[in-house]
Design a protein around this motif. Structure first.
Motif, PDB file in Angstrom:
ATOM      1  N   GLU A 233       0.844  -1.161   0.039  1.00 51.60           N
ATOM      2  CA  GLU A 233      -0.104   0.037  -0.128  1.00 51.60           C
ATOM      3  C   GLU A 233       0.754   1.187  -0.132  1.00 51.60           C
ATOM      4  O   GLU A 233       1.929   1.424   0.819  1.00 51.60           O
ATOM      5  CB  GLU A 233      -0.957   0.228   1.285  1.00 51.60           C
ATOM      6  N   PRO A 234       0.613   2.289  -0.858  1.00 50.94           N
ATOM      7  CA  PRO A 234       1.454   3.359  -0.993  1.00 50.94           C
ATOM      8  C   PRO A 234       1.616   4.218   0.212  1.00 50.94           C
ATOM      9  O   PRO A 234       2.578   4.956   0.760  1.00 50.94           O
ATOM     10  CB  PRO A 234       0.896   4.312  -2.138  1.00 50.94           C
ATOM     11  N   SER A 235       0.386   4.352   0.904  1.00 48.39           N
ATOM     12  CA  SER A 235       0.174   5.076   1.905  1.00 48.39           C
ATOM     13  C   SER A 235       0.740   4.291   3.254  1.00 48.39           C
ATOM     14  O   SER A 235      -0.044   3.392   3.885  1.00 48.39           O
ATOM     15  CB  SER A 235      -1.153   5.653   2.317  1.00 48.39           C
ATOM     16  N   PRO A 236       1.735   4.457   4.075  1.00 45.88           N
ATOM     17  CA  PRO A 236       2.254   3.443   5.066  1.00 45.88           C
ATOM     18  C   PRO A 236       1.244   3.763   6.272  1.00 45.88           C
ATOM     19  O   PRO A 236       1.068   2.493   6.977  1.00 45.88           O
ATOM     20  CB  PRO A 236       3.577   4.039   5.443  1.00 45.88           C
ATOM     21  N   ASP A 237       0.686   4.692   6.529  1.00 53.80           N
ATOM     22  CA  ASP A 237      -0.267   4.891   7.661  1.00 53.80           C
ATOM     23  C   ASP A 237      -1.586   3.998   7.381  1.00 53.80           C
ATOM     24  O   ASP A 237      -2.525   4.007   8.441  1.00 53.80           O
ATOM     25  CB  ASP A 237      -0.629   6.276   8.125  1.00 53.80           C
ATOM     26  N   ALA A 238      -1.829   3.605   6.298  1.00 55.21           N
ATOM     27  CA  ALA A 238      -3.034   2.767   6.151  1.00 55.21           C
ATOM     28  C   ALA A 238      -2.682   1.143   6.093  1.00 55.21           C
ATOM     29  O   ALA A 238      -3.367   0.306   5.933  1.00 55.21           O
ATOM     30  CB  ALA A 238      -3.569   2.959   4.594  1.00 55.21           C
ATOM     31  N   ARG A 239      -1.622   0.831   6.369  1.00 56.93           N
ATOM     32  CA  ARG A 239      -0.945  -0.738   6.462  1.00 56.93           C
ATOM     33  C   ARG A 239      -1.333  -1.332   7.665  1.00 56.93           C
ATOM     34  O   ARG A 239      -1.651  -0.673   8.911  1.00 56.93           O
ATOM     35  CB  ARG A 239       0.680  -0.687   6.207  1.00 56.93           C
ATOM     36  N   GLY A 240      -1.208  -2.426   7.930  1.00 57.75           N
ATOM     37  CA  GLY A 240      -1.463  -3.184   8.988  1.00 57.75           C
ATOM     38  C   GLY A 240      -0.279  -2.840   9.886  1.00 57.75           C
ATOM     39  O   GLY A 240       0.569  -2.673   9.722  1.00 57.75           O
ATOM     40  N   GLY A 241      -0.545  -3.503  11.127  1.00 51.91           N
ATOM     41  CA  GLY A 241       0.322  -3.172  12.411  1.00 51.91           C
ATOM     42  C   GLY A 241       1.765  -3.743  12.233  1.00 51.91           C
ATOM     43  O   GLY A 241       1.830  -4.801  11.512  1.00 51.91           O
ATOM     44  N   LEU A 242       2.664  -3.044  12.593  1.00 49.60           N
ATOM     45  CA  LEU A 242       4.139  -3.627  12.269  1.00 49.60           C
ATOM     46  C   LEU A 242       4.847  -3.864  13.591  1.00 49.60           C
ATOM     47  O   LEU A 242       5.011  -2.722  14.027  1.00 49.60           O
ATOM     48  CB  LEU A 242       4.756  -2.705  11.268  1.00 49.60           C
ATOM     49  N   LEU A 243       5.625  -4.717  13.720  1.00 52.55           N
ATOM     50  CA  LEU A 243       6.986  -4.925  14.564  1.00 52.55           C
ATOM     51  C   LEU A 243       8.072  -4.943  13.718  1.00 52.55           C
ATOM     52  O   LEU A 243       8.200  -5.813  12.772  1.00 52.55           O
ATOM     53  CB  LEU A 243       6.587  -5.948  15.517  1.00 52.55           C
ATOM     54  N   LYS A 244       9.120  -4.332  14.091  1.00 59.87           N
ATOM     55  CA  LYS A 244      10.509  -4.512  13.385  1.00 59.87           C
ATOM     56  C   LYS A 244      11.360  -4.219  14.527  1.00 59.87           C
ATOM     57  O   LYS A 244      11.433  -3.585  15.280  1.00 59.87           O
ATOM     58  CB  LYS A 244      10.614  -3.225  12.221  1.00 59.87           C
ATOM     59  N   GLY A 245      12.549  -4.661  14.161  1.00 56.10           N
ATOM     60  CA  GLY A 245      13.802  -4.577  15.115  1.00 56.10           C
ATOM     61  C   GLY A 245      14.348  -6.070  15.540  1.00 56.10           C
ATOM     62  O   GLY A 245      14.186  -7.064  14.655  1.00 56.10           O
ATOM     63  N   HIS A 246      14.420  -6.225  16.962  1.00 54.90           N
ATOM     64  CA  HIS A 246      14.729  -7.608  17.548  1.00 54.90           C
ATOM     65  C   HIS A 246      14.541  -7.288  19.116  1.00 54.90           C
ATOM     66  O   HIS A 246      14.513  -6.217  19.455  1.00 54.90           O
ATOM     67  CB  HIS A 246      16.348  -7.837  17.281  1.00 54.90           C
ATOM     68  N   GLY A 247      13.993  -8.360  19.791  1.00 52.07           N
ATOM     69  CA  GLY A 247      13.781  -8.560  21.135  1.00 52.07           C
ATOM     70  C   GLY A 247      12.330  -9.383  21.382  1.00 52.07           C
ATOM     71  O   GLY A 247      11.974  -9.925  20.541  1.00 52.07           O
ATOM     72  N   LEU A 248      11.820  -8.774  22.536  1.00 54.78           N
ATOM     73  CA  LEU A 248      10.675  -9.326  22.916  1.00 54.78           C
ATOM     74  C   LEU A 248       9.314  -8.306  23.037  1.00 54.78           C
ATOM     75  O   LEU A 248       9.796  -7.272  23.382  1.00 54.78           O
ATOM     76  CB  LEU A 248      10.774  -9.821  24.322  1.00 54.78           C
ATOM     77  N   ALA A 249       8.494  -8.775  22.151  1.00 52.21           N
ATOM     78  CA  ALA A 249       7.199  -7.846  22.245  1.00 52.21           C
ATOM     79  C   ALA A 249       6.072  -8.719  22.954  1.00 52.21           C
ATOM     80  O   ALA A 249       5.473  -9.735  22.329  1.00 52.21           O
ATOM     81  CB  ALA A 249       6.571  -7.748  20.749  1.00 52.21           C
TER      82      ALA A 249
END
Length: 208
Positions: A156-172
């Motif tokens: 989707e061109p508009s990032p604020d319309a995309r599904g929720g995102l986790l990026k990086g590393h660690g514990l969520a």
């Protein structure tokens, strides 16, 4: 007894599809590049158009659902398990590259993954976790009892319309990430780190 018979006996004993049943999955419209290194539970319900690269393992039991819909891509080093709770996977998701682990292996676990998501780079999913349409986990992140809300896909061109995102590393753990939002974490992921995805991607304005 032939070698295929021996392999099938081992597979049946451990609850996996026989080589002939793997061939039937291909006849039903799925692509399995290496049926010897790919293990799929005999209890799994598999749709059509899925791609299984070598080294994919899908473990299930008769007590809990393992349902996979259509046109998903499972890269090597993908492990999915429904030993203590159900796993429901929709359509057009990408699992890997870089490996991904999805386990409903604790009492009360339920994992539901909707459509058009991406889960890459060593992502691991546990507990009661909902990954909505278009959601993403990018990196060596353990998501435990998390809710990534649905949105459009990463295309989707508009990032604020995309599904929720986790990026990086660690514990969520025990987190909810809304539509168009992201946590870019290093170590422990926290609510206070939630921000718009547009902080990382230019918003493409639609022409009038």
């Amino acid at each position: 007894m032939t070698l295929p018979d021996i392999y099938d006996r081992v597979r049946i004993r451990n609850g996996f599809l026989t080589l002939a049943q793997m061939v039937q999955l291909c006849e039903n419209g799925n692509d399995i590049f290496d049926p010897f290194s790919t293990l799929i539970s005999a209890h799994a319900k598999i749709g059509k158009g899925n791609i299984f690269y070598p080294g994919v393992i899908i473990i299930g039991t008769s007590n809990h659902a393992m349902e996979i819909a259509d046109s998903n891509i499972f890269h090597s080093n993908t492990l999915i398990e429904s030993s203590s709770g159900p796993v429901y996977i929709g359509s057009e998701n990408q699992f890997g590259e870089g490996g991904v682990t999805i386990k409903a292996n604790r009492e009360g676990s339920i994992i539901k993954i909707e459509n058009k998501g991406r889960y890459l780079g060593g992502a691991a999913v546990f507990g009661s976790t909902f990954l909505g349409h278009g959601s993403q986990i990018l990196g060596a992140i353990t998501a435990d009892n998390c809710h990534l809300e649905q949105g459009d896909s990463w295309r989707e061109p508009s990032p604020d319309a995309r599904g929720g995102l986790l990026k990086g590393h660690g514990l969520a753990k025990d987190l909810t990430v809304g539509t168009g939002l992201v946590i870019n974490g290093s170590g422990n992921f926290k609510d206070s780190l939630i921000e718009p995805q547009s902080n990382y991607h230019k918003i493409v304005k639609q022409s009038q």
